[in-house]
Design a protein around this motif. Structure first.
Motif, short mmCIF file in Angstrom:
data_model
loop_
_atom_site.label_atom_id
_atom_site.label_comp_id
_atom_site.label_asym_id
_atom_site.label_seq_id
_atom_site.Cartn_x
_atom_site.Cartn_y
_atom_site.Cartn_z
N LEU A 685 0.83 -1.21 0.00
CA LEU A 685 0.00 0.00 0.00
C LEU A 685 0.87 1.25 0.00
O LEU A 685 0.53 2.25 -0.66
CB LEU A 685 -0.93 -0.01 1.21
CG LEU A 685 -2.08 -1.03 1.15
CD1 LEU A 685 -2.83 -1.07 2.48
CD2 LEU A 685 -3.03 -0.70 0.00
N THR A 694 -3.21 4.58 -5.73
CA THR A 694 -4.07 3.70 -4.92
C THR A 694 -5.52 3.73 -5.39
O THR A 694 -6.14 2.69 -5.64
CB THR A 694 -4.00 4.11 -3.44
OG1 THR A 694 -2.63 4.17 -3.04
CG2 THR A 694 -4.74 3.11 -2.58
N LYS A 695 -6.09 4.90 -5.51
CA LYS A 695 -7.50 5.01 -5.85
C LYS A 695 -7.79 4.41 -7.22
O LYS A 695 -8.75 3.63 -7.39
CB LYS A 695 -7.94 6.47 -5.81
CG LYS A 695 -9.42 6.67 -6.10
CD LYS A 695 -9.84 8.13 -5.96
CE LYS A 695 -11.32 8.28 -6.22
NZ LYS A 695 -11.76 9.70 -6.08
N PHE A 698 -7.58 0.43 -7.19
CA PHE A 698 -8.71 -0.28 -6.59
C PHE A 698 -10.01 -0.05 -7.36
O PHE A 698 -10.86 -0.95 -7.43
CB PHE A 698 -8.85 0.12 -5.11
CG PHE A 698 -7.87 -0.58 -4.23
CD1 PHE A 698 -8.13 -1.86 -3.75
CD2 PHE A 698 -6.66 0.02 -3.89
CE1 PHE A 698 -7.22 -2.51 -2.94
CE2 PHE A 698 -5.74 -0.64 -3.08
CZ PHE A 698 -6.01 -1.91 -2.60
N PHE A 721 -7.14 -8.72 -0.65
CA PHE A 721 -8.09 -7.85 0.05
C PHE A 721 -8.17 -8.21 1.54
O PHE A 721 -8.27 -7.33 2.39
CB PHE A 721 -9.47 -7.97 -0.59
CG PHE A 721 -9.62 -7.23 -1.89
CD1 PHE A 721 -8.52 -6.68 -2.53
CD2 PHE A 721 -10.87 -7.06 -2.48
CE1 PHE A 721 -8.66 -6.00 -3.74
CE2 PHE A 721 -11.02 -6.38 -3.68
CZ PHE A 721 -9.90 -5.85 -4.31
N ILE A 724 -5.43 -6.74 3.65
CA ILE A 724 -5.62 -5.32 4.01
C ILE A 724 -6.36 -5.20 5.33
O ILE A 724 -6.08 -4.32 6.15
CB ILE A 724 -6.38 -4.59 2.88
CG1 ILE A 724 -5.53 -4.54 1.61
CG2 ILE A 724 -6.78 -3.18 3.31
CD1 ILE A 724 -6.26 -3.98 0.39
N LEU A 732 -4.44 2.80 6.96
CA LEU A 732 -4.71 2.59 5.54
C LEU A 732 -4.69 3.92 4.80
O LEU A 732 -5.04 4.96 5.38
CB LEU A 732 -6.07 1.92 5.36
CG LEU A 732 -6.26 0.54 5.98
CD1 LEU A 732 -7.68 0.05 5.77
CD2 LEU A 732 -5.25 -0.46 5.39
N VAL A 736 -8.37 3.89 0.45
CA VAL A 736 -8.79 2.56 0.92
C VAL A 736 -9.75 2.71 2.10
O VAL A 736 -10.75 1.98 2.19
CB VAL A 736 -7.56 1.72 1.31
CG1 VAL A 736 -8.00 0.36 1.84
CG2 VAL A 736 -6.63 1.54 0.12
N GLN A 737 -9.46 3.65 3.00
CA GLN A 737 -10.37 3.87 4.14
C GLN A 737 -11.78 4.20 3.66
O GLN A 737 -12.76 3.61 4.11
CB GLN A 737 -9.85 5.01 5.02
CG GLN A 737 -8.62 4.67 5.84
CD GLN A 737 -8.27 5.80 6.80
OE1 GLN A 737 -9.16 6.46 7.34
NE2 GLN A 737 -6.98 6.03 6.99
N LEU A 740 -13.54 1.21 2.05
CA LEU A 740 -13.50 -0.06 2.78
C LEU A 740 -14.82 -0.82 2.72
O LEU A 740 -14.82 -2.04 2.51
CB LEU A 740 -13.09 0.20 4.23
CG LEU A 740 -12.64 -1.03 5.02
CD1 LEU A 740 -11.43 -1.68 4.37
CD2 LEU A 740 -12.30 -0.64 6.47
N LEU A 743 -14.94 -2.46 -0.62
CA LEU A 743 -13.90 -3.49 -0.74
C LEU A 743 -14.35 -4.76 -0.03
O LEU A 743 -14.21 -5.87 -0.56
CB LEU A 743 -12.59 -2.96 -0.14
CG LEU A 743 -11.36 -3.86 -0.26
CD1 LEU A 743 -10.10 -3.01 -0.46
CD2 LEU A 743 -11.18 -4.74 0.96
#
Length: 883
Positions: A685, A694-695, A698, A721, A724, A732, A736-737, A740, A743
Motif C-alpha cells: 500500500l 491507490t484510488k 482499486f 483484500f 488489508i 490505511l 482505501v479507508q 472499505l 472493498l
C-alpha cells in the motif's frame, strides 16, 4: 537471338510475379498491374507456341515460363484489373477461356518416342532426362494449373462470394473441358507409351477432384473399370525399380517411403486417393466390383499364380480402404478371415516386400476386434519375429505394427514377459537407421507399459540419450535423422513420466540428461529445433525432485541466455522450469549468482530481467506478457518476507501496463498486486501511495472483478483484500479507508462465488466419445447427379466461417481468441492456504479489533459474512475430524 531475349525477359517477369505470389489480396496491387500490362502480350505468344506445328525446344522453354507466370499470378487469387476499369479481369470467364484452351492443348500435345522420328524430335530415354525435358515440363505446369483451379473453384458451394461466377463457369465448362486431355494422358502408360511420374500424379489428382463434381463424374462413370484396373491398380503396384531398391539399398527405400515430399510427387499416393475417393463417395458404382477384383487376385495367389507384385498391390488397396470396409455391413465381418487367410502367411513368405506389406496391413487394421483370441496371439508372435527379419524395411514396419497391437485386449499378457527383448530389438533397429516412426512406436510401448518400465528406465534413458547424440550429428544434413532425434527426446519424456513417483530413479537418470539439456540450451541456438523437448525434460527433472543439485542449477543461467539471445519465443516453455527452480530451492535462487560475460548476476535479477524484456518488447503477445508476469507472482509466493527491496521494481514494471485494453492482462496484473498485498500489505500500500495510484488501482480492480473467471485470480484477490483487513483502519491510505465498505462487499461476493463453485457437483466427463464405428447398410455414397458434400465439409466451412476473424487478427499479430491462461497448472505455497478460513479469520480480526467497521457494512454483506463464517467453521471441524 530473339527467342533467347524473350525467354530471359519472361524469367525476369516470373521473378517479379513470384515476389507477390503469396501476398494477401490487398497487397497484390503491383501483381495486378503486371497482369493488366503483360497478359494481353503473353496470350497471343502462348497461342502461337502451342500451335500443333510448333515443336522446338525454344518454344517449349518459352511456353513453360509463360505457364509459370500464369501459376504465380493465379494460384491463390484470380487477379482483378488494377488500371483499366473497363477491362475484363481473369475472374471473368470470357477472359480466362483462351488460357483454358492453351492449358488443354499443352497437356494433349503428343510427345512421340525419339525412335519414331516424329516431332518433337529427340525425346530423351532416361527417366531423369525425360522429367527435365522442356515439353514434359510444359505438360507438368499445365496439369498443375488445372489441378489448382479445380481445387479452388471446382465445387461452387465451397467458393467465396466474389469467386462464384467464375466457379460456376469452371465447374460447368472448364472442368469437363480439361477432363478429356487428362484422361488421354492417363491412357499413355496402359497403351505402352511414356508418361512422367509427375504428370501422372497431377492427372490423377485432377481426377480425384473430378470424382466429387457431378458434371465430371458423369463423364468418368463409363470409364471406371479403365480408371481402376488399367490406371490406378498398375500405378499402385510396386515397380521393378522399387523391388531392386528394396533389396539392394533398403536405407534409400525407407527414406523414399517416409519422405514428406512423397505425397506431393508420387503417383502411387494420388492413385490410392482416387480409389479411396471412388469407394467412399461413389460406392454404388465401384465397391463390389473392386472388392471382387482384389479378392480374385488374392485367391489366385493362394491357388498358385505367384504374382507377388499383384498381391502386394491388392493388399495395399485393401489396407487403404480399411476404415471404409470396417463400416460396411457386407465387408466388416470378412476382415478377420481375410487377414488370417491372406496376410498371416505372408509373414513367412520368401518374398521380402510381402513380409513388409503384411506388417503394414496390421497397422491399417489396428481397430479390428478379434473374435478368436488365438488369432491375435498368433499375429503378435508373427510381428515379434518380424522385428528381427533379415530385411531392414520389414523390421521398420514390424516395429510400427507392434505399436498398433499393444492396446488390443489380451496383448499385454503376451508382450509383458518379453518386454526386455522387445526394447533390445527396438534399440538395435534405431542403431541401424534414424527413423522417427520407430522411436515414436517405442514411445507408445513405454507409455503403454509405464507401470512396468521402472526396472528398465536407466537403460532406456541411456540408450535414448546415445541415440539422440548419434541422430543429432546426422540430423545436420538429414531431416529424417533430425526428426528421429526429436522423437528420442519425446521418448525420454515419456520414461520420465512413467517413473515420476520414483525420485531415486530420477537421480540416476539425471547425469545422462543434463549434458543433453546443456548442449541444447547452449551453443547459441544451434540446436533450437530440440529446445521444446529439452525444456520439457528439464521441467520433469526439476518438478519431481525435492533437492536440486548444483549441476541442475548450471542450466538456470543457460535458460536466461537462451531467452535473451535467441529463444525469446520459447518463454511459455521456460516458465514452468523456472518456477520449479524457485519453488524447490528458494534459498539457492535468492542467494545464487550466474557468471555471465557482463559479470556476476543474481539469479533473481535474471528472472526480473526476463520479465522486463517481455513487457517492453513490441513483439510480445498479450499471452506472453501474462506468462512473464506470472514469474513475479511466483517470486512473491515463494519468497515471502525475503524480497522487500524488489517490491518497488515490481510495481514500476506492472502499473504502467494496467491501462491495457486486454482484460486478461489486467487480471494478471491484479494477481500480482493481490500477491504483493498478501506478501506484505503495508509495504505494498505504501508503494501504491508513493505513486499516487491507490484510488485508480482499486477502482479498476473492483470494475474488473466480474471478469475473474479462474480460481487463481479469485483466490489471490481474496488473499490480497483480506490481508488489508489485517491492518488498522487508521494506517490505511485515505482512498482505501473511504472505500472499505465496498472493498469488503466485493471481497465477500468473490468468496461467496468461490464457495458456490466449490459446492457444485462436477459433471462427469464423458469419456465414451461417440466413435463413428456404426456398420452401414448403404454403400452407395452420392448419386451421379450430386456433387460430393459431406458432413465434414459442412463442419469445416462452419468452423472456418466462425474463426475467420480470429485468423485475420492472428496473422497480423493479435491474440488468437481470448482464452484463459493456464491457472490450473500453477503451483505455489498459497495452495496450502484455506481461502475461506483466511477470509473469515481476517474479517473477524478486523471486526474484533474495530467493531465500528460492522456499522458501515450493508446488512446483506453482514449476512453473507455470517453464512461464510459458519461454512468456514464447519469445514474446519470436518478437516480436523479427518486428520
Amino acid at each position: 537471338s530473339q527467342a533467347l531475349r524473350i525467354h530471359n525477359s519472361l524469367v525476369a517477369l516470373r521473378k517479379v510475379c513470384k515476389r507477390y505470389e503469396y501476398k494477401a489480396r490487398e497487397e497484390r496491387g503491383p501483381l495486378n498491374m503486371v497482369v493488366d500490362q503483360f497478359f494481353p502480350l503473353l496470350l497471343p505468344l502462348a497461342q502461337r507456341l502451342i500451335h500443333p506445328n510448333e515443336h522446338s525446344l525454344e518454344a517449349a522453354m518459352t511456353l513453360k515460363q509463360i505457364l509459370k507466370i500464369f501459376w504465380s499470378s493465379t494460384q491463390f487469387f484470380l487477379p482483378s484489373s488494377a488500371a483499366n476499369a473497363t477491362a475484363l479481369s481473369l475472374t471473368h470467364p470470357q477472359t480466362m477461356q483462351p488460357w483454358f484452351i492453351i492449358l488443354e492443348k499443352a497437356l494433349s500435345k503428343p510427345l512421340p518416342e525419339a525412335s519414331t522420328g516424329l516431332e518433337p524430335l529427340n525425346q530423351p530415354q532416361s527417366k531423369e532426362e525425360r522429367e527435365s525435358w522442356p515439353w514434359w515440363k510444359v505438360k507438368k505446369w499445365a496439369a498443375q494449373i488445372m489441378v489448382r483451379l479445380f481445387s479452388r473453384y471446382g465445387i461452387p458451394a465451397f467458393v467465396e462470394d466474389e469467386g462464384q461466377v467464375f466457379a460456376e463457369y469452371f465447374s460447368k465448362h472448364a472442368a469437363p473441358q480439361f477432363l478429356g486431355p487428362v484422361c488421354d494422358t492417363l491412357n499413355l502408360r496402359p497403351n505402352g507409351q511414356y508418361c512422367t511420374d509427375r504428370v501422372l500424379h497431377l492427372c490423377l489428382s485432377f481426377v480425384d477432384h473430378a470424382i466429387e463434381l457431378a458434371a465430371t463424374y458423369k463423364m468418368l462413370k463409363p470409364h471406371l473399370d479403365f480408371l481402376l484396373y488399367k490406371v490406378c491398380f498398375p500405378t499402385i503396384c510396386l515397380s521393378q525399380d522399387d523391388i531392386e531398391l528394396f533389396d539392394n539399398d533398403p536405407h534409400e527405400f525407407i527414406h523414399m517411403q517416409t519422405s514428406p515430399l512423397t505425397d506431393f510427387f508420387d503417383p502411387r499416393i494420388s492413385a490410392t486417393s482416387v480409389v479411396n475417393n471412388l469407394v467412399q463417395h461413389r460406392g454404388q458404382d465401384t465397391i463390389n466390383g473392386l472388392m471382387g477384383f482384389l479378392n480374385g487376385i488374392l485367391q489366385n495367389y493362394n491357388n498358385g499364380s505367384q504374382n507377388h507384385i499383384e498381391k502386394d498391390g491388392a493388399l495395399q488397396i485393401i489396407g487403404a480402404l480399411s476404415e471404409i470396409l470396417f463400416k460396411k455391413k457386407r465387408y466388416a465381418p470378412q476382415i478377420e478371415p481375410l487377414l488370417v487367410t491372406y496376410v498371416f502367411p505372408d509373414f513367412r513368405s520368401p518374398i521380402s516386400f510381402l513380409r513388409s506389406r503384411a506388417c503394414c496391413i496390421v497397422q491399417q487394421f489396428d481397430f479390428v476386434e478379434w473374435t478368436d483370441g488365438s488369432n491375435l496371439n498368433n499375429l503378435i508372435q508373427l510381428v515379434l519375429q518380424s522385428l528381427s527379419d533379415s530385411a531392414l524395411p520389414v523390421q521398420i514396419e514390424a516395429s510400427k505394427a507392434l505399436r498398433s497391437l499393444i492396446k488390443a485386449e489380451g496383448a499385454e499378457q503376451t508382450l509383458l514377459p518379453v518386454l526386455p527383448q522387445i526394447l533390445k530389438e527396438y534399440f538395435r533397429i534405431m542403431n541401424e537407421i534414424g527413423n522417427d516412426e520407430v522411436v515414436s512406436a517405442l514411445q507408445t510401448i513405454i507409455d503403454q507399459f509405464g507401470d512396468h518400465i521402472e526396472p528398465h528406465a536407466l537403460a532406456l534413458v541411456n540408450q535414448l540419450a546415445t541415440a539422440f547424440s548419434s541422430y543429432c550429428i546426422a540430423g545436420q544434413d538429414d531431416d529424417e535423422s533430425s526428426m528421429a532425434a526429436m522423437q528420442c527426446l519425446e521418448c525420454i519424456t515419456t520414461v520420465l513420466k512413467g517413473v515420476c513417483e520414483r525420485p531415486d530413479i530420477y537421480k540416476g537418470i539425471q547425469p545422462q540428461l543434463l549434458p543433453i539439456v546443456k548442449q541444447i540450451l547452449g551453443n547459441d541456438g544451434e540446436y533450437i529445433e530440440y529446445l521444446e523437448n529439452a525444456l520439457d525434460i528439464l521441467t520433469y527433472l526439476t518438478f519431481f525432485q525435492e533437492d536440486l543439485s548444483a549441476e541442475m542449477w548450471e542450466t538456470f543461467p543457460l535458460i536466461y541466455t537462451a531467452f535473451d539471445q535467441w529463444a525469446f519465443d520459447y518463454l511459455y516453455l521456460m516458465v514452468p522450469a523456472i518456477e520449479n527452480f524457485i519453488g524447490k530451492s528458494t534459498q539457492t535462487f535468492l542467494g545464487g549468482f550466474a557468471l555471465l560475460p557482463s559479470g556476476r548476476v543474481k539469479y533473481i535479477d535474471l528472472v526480473f530481467s526476463m520479465v522486463k524484456k517481455t513487457l517492453t518488447e513490441k513483439r510480445s503477445s498479450e499471452s506472453e506478457i501474462r506468462k512473464g508476469l506470472s514469474l513475479y507472482m511466483t517470486v512473491l509466493h515463494n519468497c515471502r518476507g525475503q524480497v522487500d527491496n524488489y517490491l518497488p521494481v515490481i510495481n514500476d514494471e506492472i502499473l504502467g501496463n494496467l491501462n491495457t485494453e486486454a482484460v486478461n492482462t489486467r487480471i494478471a496484473i491484479f494477481k500480482i498486486l493481490g500477491s504483493a498485498l498478501y506478501y506484505n500489505p503495508k509495504l505494498q500500500l505504501d508503494e501504491l501511495e508513493r505513486r499516487g495510484a491507490t484510488k485508480n488501482i482499486f477502482t479498476q480492480w473492483i470494475q474488473d472483478y466480474e471478469s475473474m473467471e479462474t480460481w487463481l485470480s479469485r483466490k489471490i484477490t481474496v488473499l490480497g483484500f483480506s490481508s488489508i483487513l489485517l491492518l488498522p483502519t487508521s494506517s490505511l491510505p485515505p482512498a482505501v479507508q473511504s472505500g472499505l465498505p465496498q472493498l469488503i462487499e466485493i471481497l465477500t461476493k468473490i468468496m461467496e462465488r468461490m464457495q458456490e463453485d466449490a459446492q457444485k457437483v462436477p459433471e462427469e466427463e464423458d469419456n465414451n466419445e461417440e466413435v463413428d464405428n456404426d456398420i452401414e447398410d448403404d454403400v452407395r455414397g452420392f448419386g451421379e447427379d450430386e456433387d460430393v458434400r459431406t458432413a465434414e465439409d459442412d463442419a469445416y466451412l462452419n468452423a472456418f466461417s466462425n474463426v475467420r476473424d480470429d485468423i485475420a487478427r492472428f496473422l497480423i499479430g493479435d491474440e488468437w481468441g481470448d482464452e484463459d491462461d493456464d491457472d490450473d497448472d500453477y503451483i505455489s505455497p498459497i495452495d496450502d492456504i484455506d481461502t475461506l478460513e483466511f477470509y473469515a479469520g481476517s474479517l473477524k480480526s478486523a471486526l474484533d479489533r474495530e467493531p465500528m467497521i460492522h456499522s458501515i457494512l450493508a446488512p446483506e454483506v453482514v449476512s453473507s459474512y455470517q453464512r461464510l463464517v459458519v461454512a468456514a467453521s464447519g469445514e474446519k471441524q470436518e478437516n480436523d475430524g479427518m486428520r
